[in-house]
Design a protein around this motif. Structure first.
Motif, PDB file in Angstrom:
ATOM      1  N   CYS A   1      42.735  50.963  44.598  1.00 13.00           N
ATOM      2  CA  CYS A   1      41.349  50.835  45.058  1.00 13.00           C
ATOM      3  C   CYS A   1      40.797  49.425  45.143  1.00 13.00           C
ATOM      4  N   TYR A   2      41.441  48.475  44.528  1.00 18.42           N
ATOM      5  CA  TYR A   2      40.882  47.128  44.481  1.00 18.42           C
ATOM      6  C   TYR A   2      41.698  46.166  45.329  1.00 18.42           C
ATOM      7  N   PRO A   3      41.046  45.137  45.886  1.00 23.88           N
ATOM      8  CA  PRO A   3      41.732  44.228  46.800  1.00 23.88           C
ATOM      9  C   PRO A   3      42.771  43.327  46.129  1.00 23.88           C
ATOM     10  N   SER A   4      42.657  43.132  44.812  1.00 24.17           N
ATOM     11  CA  SER A   4      43.628  42.276  44.125  1.00 24.17           C
ATOM     12  C   SER A   4      43.698  42.676  42.655  1.00 24.17           C
ATOM     13  N   PRO A   5      44.746  42.229  41.954  1.00 22.66           N
ATOM     14  CA  PRO A   5      44.879  42.547  40.528  1.00 22.66           C
ATOM     15  C   PRO A   5      43.887  41.807  39.633  1.00 22.66           C
ATOM     16  N   ALA A   6      42.988  41.051  40.211  1.00 22.25           N
ATOM     17  CA  ALA A   6      41.998  40.330  39.411  1.00 22.25           C
ATOM     18  C   ALA A   6      40.590  40.868  39.620  1.00 22.25           C
ATOM     19  N   ALA A   7      40.432  41.866  40.457  1.00 21.33           N
ATOM     20  CA  ALA A   7      39.098  42.319  40.845  1.00 21.33           C
ATOM     21  C   ALA A   7      38.461  43.293  39.866  1.00 21.33           C
ATOM     22  N   SER A   8      39.249  43.906  38.994  1.00 21.17           N
ATOM     23  CA  SER A   8      38.695  44.899  38.081  1.00 21.17           C
ATOM     24  C   SER A   8      39.268  44.718  36.672  1.00 21.17           C
ATOM     25  N   PRO A   9      38.422  44.398  35.700  1.00 21.10           N
ATOM     26  CA  PRO A   9      38.917  44.223  34.331  1.00 21.10           C
ATOM     27  C   PRO A   9      39.455  45.529  33.749  1.00 21.10           C
ATOM     28  N   MET A  10      40.553  45.409  33.024  1.00 26.22           N
ATOM     29  CA  MET A  10      41.116  46.543  32.291  1.00 26.22           C
ATOM     30  C   MET A  10      41.213  46.128  30.827  1.00 26.22           C
ATOM     31  N   SER A  11      41.214  47.116  29.941  1.00 24.33           N
ATOM     32  CA  SER A  11      41.339  46.786  28.521  1.00 24.33           C
ATOM     33  C   SER A  11      42.447  47.563  27.839  1.00 24.33           C
ATOM     34  N   ASP A  12      43.027  48.516  28.556  1.00 24.31           N
ATOM     35  CA  ASP A  12      44.092  49.278  27.929  1.00 24.31           C
ATOM     36  C   ASP A  12      45.035  49.864  28.970  1.00 24.31           C
TER      37      ASP A  12
ATOM     38  N   SER B   1      26.571  29.884  41.034  1.00 24.59           N
ATOM     39  CA  SER B   1      27.336  30.461  39.925  1.00 24.59           C
ATOM     40  C   SER B   1      28.791  30.733  40.291  1.00 24.59           C
ATOM     41  N   LEU B   2      29.254  30.194  41.410  1.00 24.58           N
ATOM     42  CA  LEU B   2      30.617  30.463  41.869  1.00 24.58           C
ATOM     43  C   LEU B   2      31.664  30.080  40.820  1.00 24.58           C
ATOM     44  N   ASP B   3      31.467  28.977  40.116  1.00 26.81           N
ATOM     45  CA  ASP B   3      32.428  28.582  39.080  1.00 26.81           C
ATOM     46  C   ASP B   3      32.468  29.600  37.943  1.00 26.81           C
ATOM     47  N   PHE B   4      31.305  30.157  37.609  1.00 21.58           N
ATOM     48  CA  PHE B   4      31.244  31.198  36.572  1.00 21.58           C
ATOM     49  C   PHE B   4      32.008  32.439  37.036  1.00 21.58           C
ATOM     50  N   TYR B   5      31.789  32.889  38.271  1.00 21.30           N
ATOM     51  CA  TYR B   5      32.519  34.040  38.824  1.00 21.30           C
ATOM     52  C   TYR B   5      34.020  33.748  38.848  1.00 21.30           C
ATOM     53  N   ARG B   6      34.367  32.536  39.281  1.00 20.17           N
ATOM     54  CA  ARG B   6      35.783  32.153  39.377  1.00 20.17           C
ATOM     55  C   ARG B   6      36.452  32.225  37.998  1.00 20.17           C
ATOM     56  N   ALA B   7      35.753  31.747  36.967  1.00 18.77           N
ATOM     57  CA  ALA B   7      36.311  31.777  35.609  1.00 18.77           C
ATOM     58  C   ALA B   7      36.540  33.216  35.150  1.00 18.77           C
ATOM     59  N   LEU B   8      35.583  34.092  35.434  1.00 20.34           N
ATOM     60  CA  LEU B   8      35.763  35.511  35.070  1.00 20.34           C
ATOM     61  C   LEU B   8      36.896  36.143  35.871  1.00 20.34           C
ATOM     62  N   HIS B   9      37.003  35.807  37.137  1.00 18.17           N
ATOM     63  CA  HIS B   9      38.067  36.310  38.005  1.00 18.17           C
ATOM     64  C   HIS B   9      39.429  35.892  37.453  1.00 18.17           C
ATOM     65  N   ARG B  10      39.570  34.631  37.097  1.00 17.13           N
ATOM     66  CA  ARG B  10      40.831  34.103  36.549  1.00 17.13           C
ATOM     67  C   ARG B  10      41.158  34.766  35.218  1.00 17.13           C
ATOM     68  N   ARG B  11      40.160  34.905  34.354  1.00 17.41           N
ATOM     69  CA  ARG B  11      40.373  35.554  33.051  1.00 17.41           C
ATOM     70  C   ARG B  11      40.824  36.999  33.244  1.00 17.41           C
ATOM     71  N   THR B  12      40.186  37.702  34.173  1.00 19.79           N
ATOM     72  CA  THR B  12      40.555  39.089  34.452  1.00 19.79           C
ATOM     73  C   THR B  12      41.992  39.159  34.951  1.00 19.79           C
ATOM     74  N   TRP B  13      42.357  38.246  35.844  1.00 19.36           N
ATOM     75  CA  TRP B  13      43.725  38.218  36.364  1.00 19.36           C
ATOM     76  C   TRP B  13      44.724  38.024  35.226  1.00 19.36           C
ATOM     77  N   LEU B  14      44.452  37.066  34.340  1.00 13.80           N
ATOM     78  CA  LEU B  14      45.372  36.788  33.235  1.00 13.80           C
ATOM     79  C   LEU B  14      45.514  37.993  32.302  1.00 13.80           C
ATOM     80  N   LEU B  15      44.398  38.573  31.909  1.00 17.72           N
ATOM     81  CA  LEU B  15      44.451  39.736  31.016  1.00 17.72           C
ATOM     82  C   LEU B  15      45.150  40.915  31.684  1.00 17.72           C
ATOM     83  N   ASN B  16      44.857  41.142  32.962  1.00 21.01           N
ATOM     84  CA  ASN B  16      45.495  42.253  33.676  1.00 21.01           C
ATOM     85  C   ASN B  16      47.001  42.047  33.808  1.00 21.01           C
ATOM     86  N   GLN B  17      47.451  40.796  33.968  1.00 20.80           N
ATOM     87  CA  GLN B  17      48.889  40.539  34.045  1.00 20.80           C
ATOM     88  C   GLN B  17      49.582  40.987  32.762  1.00 20.80           C
ATOM     89  N   GLY B  18      48.956  40.715  31.624  1.00 25.88           N
ATOM     90  CA  GLY B  18      49.511  41.170  30.346  1.00 25.88           C
ATOM     91  C   GLY B  18      49.581  42.681  30.266  1.00 25.88           C
TER      92      GLY B  18
END
Length: 179
Positions: free
Chosen positions: A100-111, A52-69
């Motif tokens: 607390c997190y190793p990178s800006p993509a490790a934890s999803p934020m929504s607000d 499932s590494l590709d699935f995790y990678r896709a979520l990681h990338r999506r989280t990074w993109l949303l967090n950048q915004g």
């Protein structure tokens, strides 16, 4: 899952193997899904082989993109408030993400959650509204000192240009000791 995300080395790998044997990563509850970007970083760092590494990678990338915004949006708002002489401190996801997190993509934020001094809350809300933020439906912007003592914050959204919301806080708690 938590052990796989948070433990180091062999302990993490063992926890991951146990979790992976029992769970289908594509049929998880929301709370567990939110941990997958962090799990992706752990699985990669331990060089574990996961189908499932590709699935995790896709979520990681999506989280990074949303967090950048969200990071960019927070920066703009903090600068707008600072230009008016209002100090704003990041809370919750923004503060936790960098501390607390190793990178800006490790934890999803929504607000965005910002704390301003109570004495500046009404002015801060006015500045946000002038910048296009709208008080979330069912809520009202702070308008008086009495109102400030009865509430701890106000939620805003900016539906046209942002995919996230913002909570303006002027207190951390409603209890009397948070004055």
């Amino acid at each position: 899952l938590l052990r796989a995300c948070l433990l180091d080395g062999d302990s993490s790998a063992t926890a991951w193997r146990r979790w992976r044997a029992e769970v289908d990563p594509e049929a998880l509850d929301l709370g567990s899904l939110r941990l997958l970007p962090l799990l992706f970083e752990r699985v990669q760092s331990l060089a574990l082989d996961d189908p499932s590494l590709d699935f995790y990678r896709a979520l990681h990338r999506r989280t990074w993109l949303l967090n950048q915004g969200i990071f960019h949006g927070a920066k703009v708002v903090i600068e707008q408030l600072a230009a008016a002489g209002i100090r704003a401190m990041p809370l919750k996801g923004l503060g936790r993400e960098t501390a607390c997190y190793p990178s800006p993509a490790a934890s999803p934020m929504s607000d965005i959650d910002l704390l301003v001094p109570r004495t500046d809350a009404i002015r801060a809300a006015t500045i946000l509204q002038s910048a296009g933020w709208r008080v979330k439906k069912g809520h009202v912007a702070p308008t008086a000192v009495v109102d400030l003592s009865l509430r701890k914050g106000c939620p805003f959204d900016k539906p046209v240009s942002a995919a996230y919301e913002m909570d303006l806080h002027w207190r951390l708690f409603l209890a009397r000791f948070s004055e």
